[in-house]
Each structure stands twice: as C-alpha cells, then as structure tokens.
Design a protein around this motif. Structure first.
Motif, PDB file in Angstrom:
ATOM      1  N   PHE A  98       0.820  -1.202   0.000  1.00  0.00           N
ATOM      2  CA  PHE A  98       0.000   0.000   0.000  1.00  0.00           C
ATOM      3  C   PHE A  98       0.858   1.258   0.000  1.00  0.00           C
ATOM      4  N   ASP A  99       0.404   2.272  -0.704  1.00  0.00           N
ATOM      5  CA  ASP A  99       0.763   3.654  -0.441  1.00  0.00           C
ATOM      6  C   ASP A  99       0.102   4.045   0.884  1.00  0.00           C
ATOM      7  N   LEU A 100       0.464   5.202   1.448  1.00  0.00           N
ATOM      8  CA  LEU A 100      -0.132   5.616   2.719  1.00  0.00           C
ATOM      9  C   LEU A 100      -1.092   6.792   2.554  1.00  0.00           C
ATOM     10  N   ASP A 101      -0.595   7.997   2.262  1.00  0.00           N
ATOM     11  CA  ASP A 101      -1.471   9.172   2.126  1.00  0.00           C
ATOM     12  C   ASP A 101      -2.396   9.009   0.925  1.00  0.00           C
ATOM     13  N   GLY A 102      -3.676   9.168   1.160  1.00  0.00           N
ATOM     14  CA  GLY A 102      -4.654   9.039   0.091  1.00  0.00           C
ATOM     15  C   GLY A 102      -5.069   7.619  -0.202  1.00  0.00           C
ATOM     16  N   THR A 103      -4.437   6.665   0.491  1.00  0.00           N
ATOM     17  CA  THR A 103      -4.761   5.252   0.285  1.00  0.00           C
ATOM     18  C   THR A 103      -5.214   4.600   1.586  1.00  0.00           C
ATOM     19  N   LEU A 104      -4.492   4.869   2.674  1.00  0.00           N
ATOM     20  CA  LEU A 104      -4.859   4.331   3.986  1.00  0.00           C
ATOM     21  C   LEU A 104      -5.395   5.402   4.929  1.00  0.00           C
ATOM     22  N   TRP A 105      -4.862   6.631   4.819  1.00  0.00           N
ATOM     23  CA  TRP A 105      -5.363   7.720   5.664  1.00  0.00           C
ATOM     24  C   TRP A 105      -5.226   9.052   4.961  1.00  0.00           C
ATOM     25  N   LEU A 162      -0.949   9.470  -9.861  1.00  0.00           N
ATOM     26  CA  LEU A 162      -0.192   9.103 -11.054  1.00  0.00           C
ATOM     27  C   LEU A 162       1.250   8.760 -10.688  1.00  0.00           C
ATOM     28  N   GLY A 163       1.780   9.453  -9.673  1.00  0.00           N
ATOM     29  CA  GLY A 163       3.123   9.128  -9.201  1.00  0.00           C
ATOM     30  C   GLY A 163       3.214   7.710  -8.663  1.00  0.00           C
ATOM     31  N   ASP A 164       2.147   7.263  -7.988  1.00  0.00           N
ATOM     32  CA  ASP A 164       2.119   5.883  -7.496  1.00  0.00           C
ATOM     33  C   ASP A 164       2.110   4.901  -8.661  1.00  0.00           C
ATOM     34  N   TYR A 165       1.319   5.216  -9.672  1.00  0.00           N
ATOM     35  CA  TYR A 165       1.267   4.361 -10.861  1.00  0.00           C
ATOM     36  C   TYR A 165       2.645   4.286 -11.525  1.00  0.00           C
ATOM     37  N   SER A 166       3.306   5.446 -11.657  1.00  0.00           N
ATOM     38  CA  SER A 166       4.631   5.474 -12.284  1.00  0.00           C
ATOM     39  C   SER A 166       5.637   4.665 -11.467  1.00  0.00           C
ATOM     40  N   ALA A 167       5.532   4.763 -10.131  1.00  0.00           N
ATOM     41  CA  ALA A 167       6.440   3.997  -9.268  1.00  0.00           C
ATOM     42  C   ALA A 167       6.221   2.501  -9.438  1.00  0.00           C
ATOM     43  N   HIS A 186      -5.671   1.255  -8.587  1.00  0.00           N
ATOM     44  CA  HIS A 186      -5.878   2.665  -8.251  1.00  0.00           C
ATOM     45  C   HIS A 186      -6.906   2.816  -7.139  1.00  0.00           C
ATOM     46  N   ALA A 187      -6.501   3.489  -6.059  1.00  0.00           N
ATOM     47  CA  ALA A 187      -7.421   3.862  -4.983  1.00  0.00           C
ATOM     48  C   ALA A 187      -8.114   5.150  -5.412  1.00  0.00           C
ATOM     49  N   SER A 188      -9.201   5.021  -6.147  1.00  0.00           N
ATOM     50  CA  SER A 188      -9.838   6.184  -6.776  1.00  0.00           C
ATOM     51  C   SER A 188     -10.545   7.083  -5.774  1.00  0.00           C
ATOM     52  N   TYR A 189     -10.703   6.639  -4.534  1.00  0.00           N
ATOM     53  CA  TYR A 189     -11.282   7.467  -3.476  1.00  0.00           C
ATOM     54  C   TYR A 189     -10.254   8.451  -2.910  1.00  0.00           C
ATOM     55  N   GLY A 190      -8.991   8.338  -3.357  1.00  0.00           N
ATOM     56  CA  GLY A 190      -7.910   9.145  -2.806  1.00  0.00           C
ATOM     57  C   GLY A 190      -7.757  10.496  -3.464  1.00  0.00           C
ATOM     58  N   PHE A 191      -6.503  10.916  -3.699  1.00  0.00           N
ATOM     59  CA  PHE A 191      -6.212  12.301  -4.061  1.00  0.00           C
ATOM     60  C   PHE A 191      -5.884  12.536  -5.530  1.00  0.00           C
ATOM     61  N   GLN A 232      -5.950  11.133  -9.986  1.00  0.00           N
ATOM     62  CA  GLN A 232      -6.558  10.385 -11.078  1.00  0.00           C
ATOM     63  C   GLN A 232      -5.482   9.607 -11.828  1.00  0.00           C
ATOM     64  N   VAL A 233      -5.813   8.378 -12.196  1.00  0.00           N
ATOM     65  CA  VAL A 233      -4.874   7.532 -12.945  1.00  0.00           C
ATOM     66  C   VAL A 233      -5.653   6.866 -14.078  1.00  0.00           C
ATOM     67  N   PRO A 234      -5.790   7.560 -15.213  1.00  0.00           N
ATOM     68  CA  PRO A 234      -6.588   7.013 -16.317  1.00  0.00           C
ATOM     69  C   PRO A 234      -6.092   5.669 -16.823  1.00  0.00           C
ATOM     70  N   GLU A 235      -4.780   5.416 -16.686  1.00  0.00           N
ATOM     71  CA  GLU A 235      -4.209   4.187 -17.235  1.00  0.00           C
ATOM     72  C   GLU A 235      -4.491   2.948 -16.385  1.00  0.00           C
ATOM     73  N   ALA A 236      -4.968   3.144 -15.166  1.00  0.00           N
ATOM     74  CA  ALA A 236      -5.135   2.014 -14.250  1.00  0.00           C
ATOM     75  C   ALA A 236      -6.196   1.043 -14.763  1.00  0.00           C
ATOM     76  N   LYS A 237      -5.865  -0.248 -14.722  1.00  0.00           N
ATOM     77  CA  LYS A 237      -6.803  -1.278 -15.166  1.00  0.00           C
ATOM     78  C   LYS A 237      -7.802  -1.630 -14.078  1.00  0.00           C
ATOM     79  N   TYR A 238      -7.342  -1.620 -12.822  1.00  0.00           N
ATOM     80  CA  TYR A 238      -8.194  -1.973 -11.686  1.00  0.00           C
ATOM     81  C   TYR A 238      -8.354  -0.766 -10.772  1.00  0.00           C
ATOM     82  N   ARG A 239      -9.580  -0.575 -10.262  1.00  0.00           N
ATOM     83  CA  ARG A 239      -9.877   0.587  -9.430  1.00  0.00           C
ATOM     84  C   ARG A 239     -10.666   0.188  -8.197  1.00  0.00           C
ATOM     85  N   LEU A 240     -10.367   0.890  -7.109  1.00  0.00           N
ATOM     86  CA  LEU A 240     -11.113   0.745  -5.868  1.00  0.00           C
ATOM     87  C   LEU A 240     -11.916   2.012  -5.629  1.00  0.00           C
TER      88      LEU A 240
END
Length: 216
Positions: free
Chosen positions: A7-14, A167-172, A182-187, A189-197
């Motif tokens: 997991f990422d942390l900011d925007g994903t867990l809290w 997008l930085g998370d996706y690039s990483a 992609h945690a789409s409830y976060g901060f 947008q990642v248009p390239e993401a295949k799976y979204r939450l």
C-alpha cells in the motif's frame, strides 16, 4: 505464493492533511522571510511527493539548505504529533485489514515520506500487527519505485500488487515492475489504471475476483 499487497499511505490508507497543515503553518510563522501559509487544498497537490520536492516548490525564494532545514522541522513536528494523535483513516480500514489478514494476504507499505511517518501511522492506530514490512525514502534515499523493489526483494515476494491513489504511485509501480490498483477514493486520477477501488472496503472482493496471476 499468496498475493502480497503493498500500500501507499497518504490518500490510500489515511488522510493527514487536517493535522499536518496547521503544524507546517506554525513552523513557517517562526520565519519572517517566509510569507507562505498553506491550506488543505494546497496540501492536496503535494501528496505522493517527497518533502524535498515539496520544499523546492513551496519555498523557491530561499536557499536549498534553509528550506530543507525548515521542512525538516515540519517533518519532525508532524511526526511527533501524528504518533500521539493519528489522523483520519479511510472508512472501514481496520475491518478491511482484518479481512485481508484472515484471507492470508501479506501486507506492506511503501510511501514517499520521511523516516518515522509510517511508524506514526502504525503506532497511533495500533496497526503494527497487520504489516510485515514498510519502506520510505526518508530511510533509504531511494525513489518510491526503488523502495517497492526493495520490499519485494527483501521479503522474496513473487506475486505482488501495489495500491496507490496518484499518477506518481502508478509510475512507481511501473518502475518497480509491479501491477497497480488505483485507490480512486484518494487524491489523484490515474486514467491508465486497469483496476480501481471506489473505497478501501471493496479491496478483499476485488482481489478475490481476479484470477491468480491475472493482475497486469
């Protein structure tokens, strides 16, 4: 091997903006040469970046040494506060982590933060038992993609997915060669993401719905 979830942390867990913003502004107020004050909306655009990158954008008119020293103060004080008080967890986070652990998913964290920040999250909310390992550039000096690789190698992980919100998370994840959700409830947008939450509570169902080895 079981699917490992990093997991990422900011925007994903809290979301720690409400707690962090006044701390940064308090630090800035000690320096007459810094007229900058930030809002939670300002902080939104900094999420997912290292504090040194943030410093260069936020305080461009002072020397690198001075701005890094000031941002170090921000980091120390926010970490001290968060370790005691925590921040806003996304809804049903603990229940979701319980489900994932019960289902046998090994859990990890990689965040672009300072040393001590992930520990503050874990300690304040009593989540240490859920995560087997974590990493950040504040400890390693490495990029997020390199830190993902480090966690994968250190724990000998073979089947892995990275969950983040920007997008930085996706690039990483691409740099690390790790599939992305992609945690789409976060901060971000990642248009390239295949799976979204749409929310963290959907994660167990999403993982269970994907055939073994099919996350690409």
């Amino acid at each position: 091997m079981d699917l490992a979830v990093i997991f990422d942390l900011d925007g994903t867990l809290w979301d720690s903006r409400k707690e962090v913003v006044p701390i940064w502004n308090q630090v800035f107020s000690r320096y007459p040469e810094i007229p900058v004050r930030i809002t939670e909306d300002d902080m939104l655009r900094f999420m997912g970046r290292t504090i040194w990158d943030i410093a260069a954008e936020l305080l461009p008119d002072i020397s690198p040494d001075a701005r890094n020293r000031i941002m170090k103060e921000c980091s120390v004080e926010e970490t001290h506060y968060l370790r005691k008080h925590g921040a806003t967890l996304f809804p049903k986070l603990k229940e979701t982590l319980d489900q994932l652990r019960t289902a046998g998913y090994p859990l990890y964290i990689v965040s672009n933060c300072q040393d001590g920040y992930i520990e503050a999250f874990l300690e304040a909310h009593h989540l240490e038992a859920y995560f087997l390992d974590f990493e950040c550039p504040g400890r390693t000096g490495l990029s997020k993609g390199q830190n993902i690789k480090l966690v994968v190698e250190r724990n000998q992980l073979e089947n892995v997915v990275y969950i983040g919100d920007t997008l930085g998370d996706y690039s990483a994840s691409q740099e690390a060669g790790v599939p992305f959700i992609h945690a789409s409830y976060g901060f971000g947008q990642v248009p390239e993401a295949k799976y979204r939450l749409r929310e963290i509570a959907d994660l167990p169902q999403l993982l269970a719905s994907i055939p073994h080895g099919a996350i690409v």
